[in-house]
Write a protein that holds these residues in place. Structure first.
Motif, PDB file in Angstrom:
ATOM      1  N   THR A   1       6.939  -1.981  -5.073  1.00 49.30           N
ATOM      2  CA  THR A   1       6.193  -0.854  -5.623  1.00 49.30           C
ATOM      3  C   THR A   1       4.752  -0.924  -5.135  1.00 49.30           C
ATOM      4  O   THR A   1       4.227  -2.013  -4.839  1.00 49.30           O
ATOM      5  N   VAL A   2       4.113   0.229  -5.034  1.00 48.32           N
ATOM      6  CA  VAL A   2       2.726   0.295  -4.594  1.00 48.32           C
ATOM      7  C   VAL A   2       1.845  -0.490  -5.564  1.00 48.32           C
ATOM      8  O   VAL A   2       1.962  -0.359  -6.789  1.00 48.32           O
TER       9      VAL A   2
ATOM     10  N   ALA B   1       0.821  -1.218   0.000  1.00 47.84           N
ATOM     11  CA  ALA B   1       0.000   0.000   0.000  1.00 47.84           C
ATOM     12  C   ALA B   1       0.850   1.260   0.000  1.00 47.84           C
ATOM     13  O   ALA B   1       0.519   2.247  -0.668  1.00 47.84           O
ATOM     14  N   HIS B   2       1.943   1.258   0.785  1.00 48.81           N
ATOM     15  CA  HIS B   2       2.826   2.415   0.858  1.00 48.81           C
ATOM     16  C   HIS B   2       4.246   1.952   1.111  1.00 48.81           C
ATOM     17  O   HIS B   2       4.474   0.927   1.770  1.00 48.81           O
TER      18      HIS B   2
ATOM     19  N   VAL C   1       7.243  -0.368   5.188  1.00 47.22           N
ATOM     20  CA  VAL C   1       6.300  -0.794   4.151  1.00 47.22           C
ATOM     21  C   VAL C   1       4.953  -1.084   4.808  1.00 47.22           C
ATOM     22  O   VAL C   1       4.893  -1.773   5.832  1.00 47.22           O
ATOM     23  N   GLU C   2       3.887  -0.563   4.241  1.00 48.80           N
ATOM     24  CA  GLU C   2       2.535  -0.868   4.701  1.00 48.80           C
ATOM     25  C   GLU C   2       1.893  -1.821   3.712  1.00 48.80           C
ATOM     26  O   GLU C   2       1.845  -1.550   2.505  1.00 48.80           O
TER      27      GLU C   2
ATOM     28  N   GLU D   1       2.365  -3.481   9.113  1.00 51.55           N
ATOM     29  CA  GLU D   1       3.580  -2.681   8.971  1.00 51.55           C
ATOM     30  C   GLU D   1       4.810  -3.584   8.983  1.00 51.55           C
ATOM     31  O   GLU D   1       4.925  -4.478   9.827  1.00 51.55           O
TER      32      GLU D   1
ATOM     33  N   GLN E   1      -1.544  -4.038   2.655  1.00 49.18           N
ATOM     34  CA  GLN E   1      -2.997  -4.162   2.801  1.00 49.18           C
ATOM     35  C   GLN E   1      -3.334  -5.639   2.816  1.00 49.18           C
ATOM     36  O   GLN E   1      -3.133  -6.349   1.839  1.00 49.18           O
TER      37      GLN E   1
ATOM     38  N   HIS F   1       7.834   3.766   2.597  1.00 44.38           N
ATOM     39  CA  HIS F   1       8.368   4.982   3.214  1.00 44.38           C
ATOM     40  C   HIS F   1       9.837   4.775   3.572  1.00 44.38           C
ATOM     41  O   HIS F   1      10.131   4.192   4.609  1.00 44.38           O
TER      42      HIS F   1
END
Length: 355
Positions: A323-324, A288-289, A299-300, A309, A302, A291
């Motif tokens: 990648t997202v 999802a993200h 990394v988040e 996390e 889903q 950072h």
């Protein structure tokens, strides 16, 4: 001087600030009282200092009863969060204050006061500021002067209430290291209150984690972080992923067996493995993200309705090239499982964690 805290309780009206606290602090140890606002840590510190009276229980210094002694009779030094320096006095006179107000029979000579004050100012590396006033100092310098003033009366116990709470992050880190070195040199029994987990883990010999007026866990910084005794300690000390699960036949499985015992599994973000291919006992999720934060990449993922996390090294992130929107497999490398009574379940945590 050792400190023994026996069955201490304190209420403010209907609010229970401390609920039967027991704690032993050996001579020369640096102990952190760690917990969220309102957990009772400052109340306990003030009771040790004699600034607050317990409803029940005892305080002993080196085995001697001190519960009913006045604060000035306890021979403790107290450092407040907001310095509490006298604005109209120079740095020298602020540090000398505790010596000058001693009873005449105990008061050192002017020459001895000057020697001791300059020695302490040298110890906190601020002797060159002796003639300045508090308004002319930085926040970090003021706090060091406040500490020198507390040490001037040669206390047997040093108590610090959020000593670095009013300072910015960089100064806090510098003063944490400085306090640790100072304590190692002086070897004075010290107790400091903080809500900053990093501060407690970095500075203290032992950490006392408090919540709702009770002690959740006592241990070395590594013990309370690596082996939390309760879900509260796990969640309070650092980031953590929480999986609500059930135990069936010795395995923890997320939301699968309705008749099994409910458990909760805790996994630190850095204890999760990622893979581009399916792994045994792994679960699929979507990135999802991403950072990048200094040396680590957060990394988040889903996963259904939940966010997981994960923390990776930059090298590992570069190898995966996340990648997202990318599909990825994840599984816990290390976890801790607690039952419905908030007690750890060793058998369950040693088994594979299934989704």
């Amino acid at each position: 001087m050792s400190i023994e805290i026996r069955n201490i309780s304190k209420r403010f009206g209907n609010f229970v600030a401390l609920d039967n606290i027991n704690l032993d602090i050996p001579t020369g140890e640096l102990v952190a009282l760690l917990g969220p606002s309102g957990c009772g840590k400052t109340t306990l510190l003030r009771i040790i200092a004699g600034m607050e009276t317990a409803d029940q229980g005892e305080i002993l210094f080196s085995g001697a009863e001190a519960t009913h002694l006045h604060a000035r009779e306890r021979n403790v030094g107290f450092v407040f969060q907001h310095y509490a320096l006298f604005r109209h006095m120079t740095v020298f006179e602020n540090v000398a204050f505790g010596l000058r107000v001693k009873p005449r029979k105990e008061r050192p000579s002017d020459a001895e006061i000057k020697r001791r004050v300059m020695e302490l100012l040298g110890l906190v590396q601020l002797d060159w500021l002796a003639d300045r006033y508090p308004s002319q100092l930085s926040g970090g310098q003021r706090q060091r002067i406040a500490l020198a003033r507390a040490l001037a009366v040669e206390p047997k116990v040093l108590l610090l209430d959020e000593p670095f709470g009013a300072l910015d992050t960089k100064v806090r880190k510098e003063l944490r290291r400085w306090l640790r070195r100072l304590h190692d040199d002086m070897h004075i029994s010290s107790v400091f209150v903080t809500h900053d987990q990093e501060e407690a883990l970095e500075v203290a010999d032992r950490v006392v984690v408090m919540n709702h007026g009770r002690i959740e866990q006592i241990g070395s910084p590594d013990e309370v972080y690596s082996a939390p005794a309760t879900p509260f300690v796990y969640q309070f000390l650092g980031n953590v992923n929480v999986f609500h699960s059930r135990v069936q036949g010795g395995y923890a499985e997320v939301e699968r067996h309705e008749t099994a015992e409910k458990v909760t599994a805790f996994v630190r973000p850095h204890d999760i493995d990622l893979s581009e291919v399916a792994l045994e006992n792994a679960q699929q999720a979507t990135v999802a993200h991403v950072h990048p934060i200094g040396p680590v990449v957060r990394v988040e993922l889903q996963h259904g309705q939940e966010i997981v996390e994960v923390e990776l090294s930059r090298e590992r992130h570069e190898a995966l090239q996340l990648t997202v929107g990318q599909s990825i497999w994840f599984r816990p490398r290390q976890l801790r499982v607690f039952g419905g009574d908030n007690q750890p379940l060793p058998a369950a945590e040693k088994q594979a964690f299934l989704f």
